[in-house]
Design a protein around this motif. Sequence first.
Motif, mmCIF file in Angstrom:
data_model
loop_
_atom_site.group_PDB
_atom_site.id
_atom_site.type_symbol
_atom_site.label_atom_id
_atom_site.label_comp_id
_atom_site.label_asym_id
_atom_site.label_seq_id
_atom_site.Cartn_x
_atom_site.Cartn_y
_atom_site.Cartn_z
ATOM 1 N N ARG A 1 76.979 101.497 120.409
ATOM 2 C CA ARG A 1 75.974 101.799 121.427
ATOM 3 C C ARG A 1 75.228 100.525 121.819
ATOM 4 N NH1 ARG A 1 74.237 106.384 122.970
ATOM 5 N NH2 ARG A 1 75.193 107.496 121.219
ATOM 6 N N GLN A 2 74.846 100.453 123.077
ATOM 7 C CA GLN A 2 74.045 99.335 123.556
ATOM 8 C C GLN A 2 72.750 99.246 122.751
ATOM 9 O OE1 GLN A 2 73.499 99.319 127.839
ATOM 10 N NE2 GLN A 2 71.451 98.445 127.623
ATOM 11 N N ARG B 1 79.480 105.382 117.473
ATOM 12 C CA ARG B 1 78.621 104.526 118.285
ATOM 13 C C ARG B 1 77.608 103.755 117.428
ATOM 14 N NH1 ARG B 1 77.222 105.604 124.122
ATOM 15 N NH2 ARG B 1 77.824 103.403 123.930
ATOM 16 N N SER C 1 69.213 101.424 122.974
ATOM 17 C CA SER C 1 69.395 102.635 123.774
ATOM 18 C C SER C 1 68.609 103.821 123.228
ATOM 19 C CB SER C 1 70.875 103.011 123.847
ATOM 20 O OG SER C 1 71.630 101.999 124.462
ATOM 21 N N ASP D 1 80.103 96.852 113.683
ATOM 22 C CA ASP D 1 79.672 98.055 114.375
ATOM 23 C C ASP D 1 80.789 99.098 114.403
ATOM 24 O OD1 ASP D 1 77.269 96.768 114.913
ATOM 25 O OD2 ASP D 1 77.953 96.035 116.871
ATOM 26 N N THR E 1 75.565 101.014 115.523
ATOM 27 C CA THR E 1 75.223 99.616 115.788
ATOM 28 C C THR E 1 74.469 99.093 114.575
ATOM 29 O OG1 THR E 1 75.046 100.086 118.164
ATOM 30 C CG2 THR E 1 74.079 98.031 117.374
ATOM 31 N N THR F 1 73.874 104.761 129.768
ATOM 32 C CA THR F 1 74.355 104.140 128.528
ATOM 33 C C THR F 1 75.299 105.047 127.748
ATOM 34 O OG1 THR F 1 72.547 104.950 127.120
ATOM 35 C CG2 THR F 1 72.152 102.924 128.359
#
Length: 255
Positions: free
Chosen positions: A182-183, A160, A186, A177, A162, A132
């Motif tokens: 970032r996913q 990153r 994560s 975001d 979110t 990730t």
Amino acid sequence: MRESLMEVVEDPTPPKAAETYDARLHPDPIADPVECAPYLVVTARGTGESSEEHMLSPLTRVVSDARPGEVLTLDLDYPADSDMNEGGTRGVRLLIDTLGVQAEACAEQRFVLIGYSQGAMVVGDALAAPATRLVGATTGELAPGVADRILAVVLYGNPRFTSSETYSFGTFDAGVDGLLPRQAGSLAGFADRLRDYCVAWDFVCQRSLDLDGGAHGTYYDNGMLLDGAAFVIVRLPLLDSAPSAADRAEPRDPG
């Protein structure tokens, strides 16, 4: 800075650092152990900042003053320059190795991680699974026992960022975001010890059109550094007694 961040995802060529700091090819740590203070605070500064005085310095001083004689502060020795693929990869490997050698040398030491801007990306990617990450995918992972010794993580102006995460704080716009979000999930394993601060119109963590960078530097005096410091301080357990000189003078030889 926007262009430098976007190059992280737009240039498919692996950086030279991906091989240089590949943990499988080069397993020996690139960090040496430092003092076994009860708490090690590691900062990762933003792009172009001095390692001696930067955005995060006031926060670390507040934490150190609150727990005199217990806190050692270490600024991560990574380039923090415009080549974020190269420098960020070194930063991730160096942070992973620093925590690893400290955990081996100092059995009782606990960690606090603080990052601003590019440094926030480095800290977050070091904590995340390699698949990730945007930088440092080859640099290995924190051992579970090392990760468990991290007491607090505080990030500012994170590319990153979110907005939907439970650890997101600030005046940010919901649903907006960062430039390189970032996913989701994560960093779920750190959610209860993590605060990710973002202000509205910070183009790095809010993907805004305000490219003058003004909002990105407001953390210094908008109260969020003090809020982050308070979050850290309450997460540092009170020690039963002051550490002895022998405990704090030198790390144990890990070998």
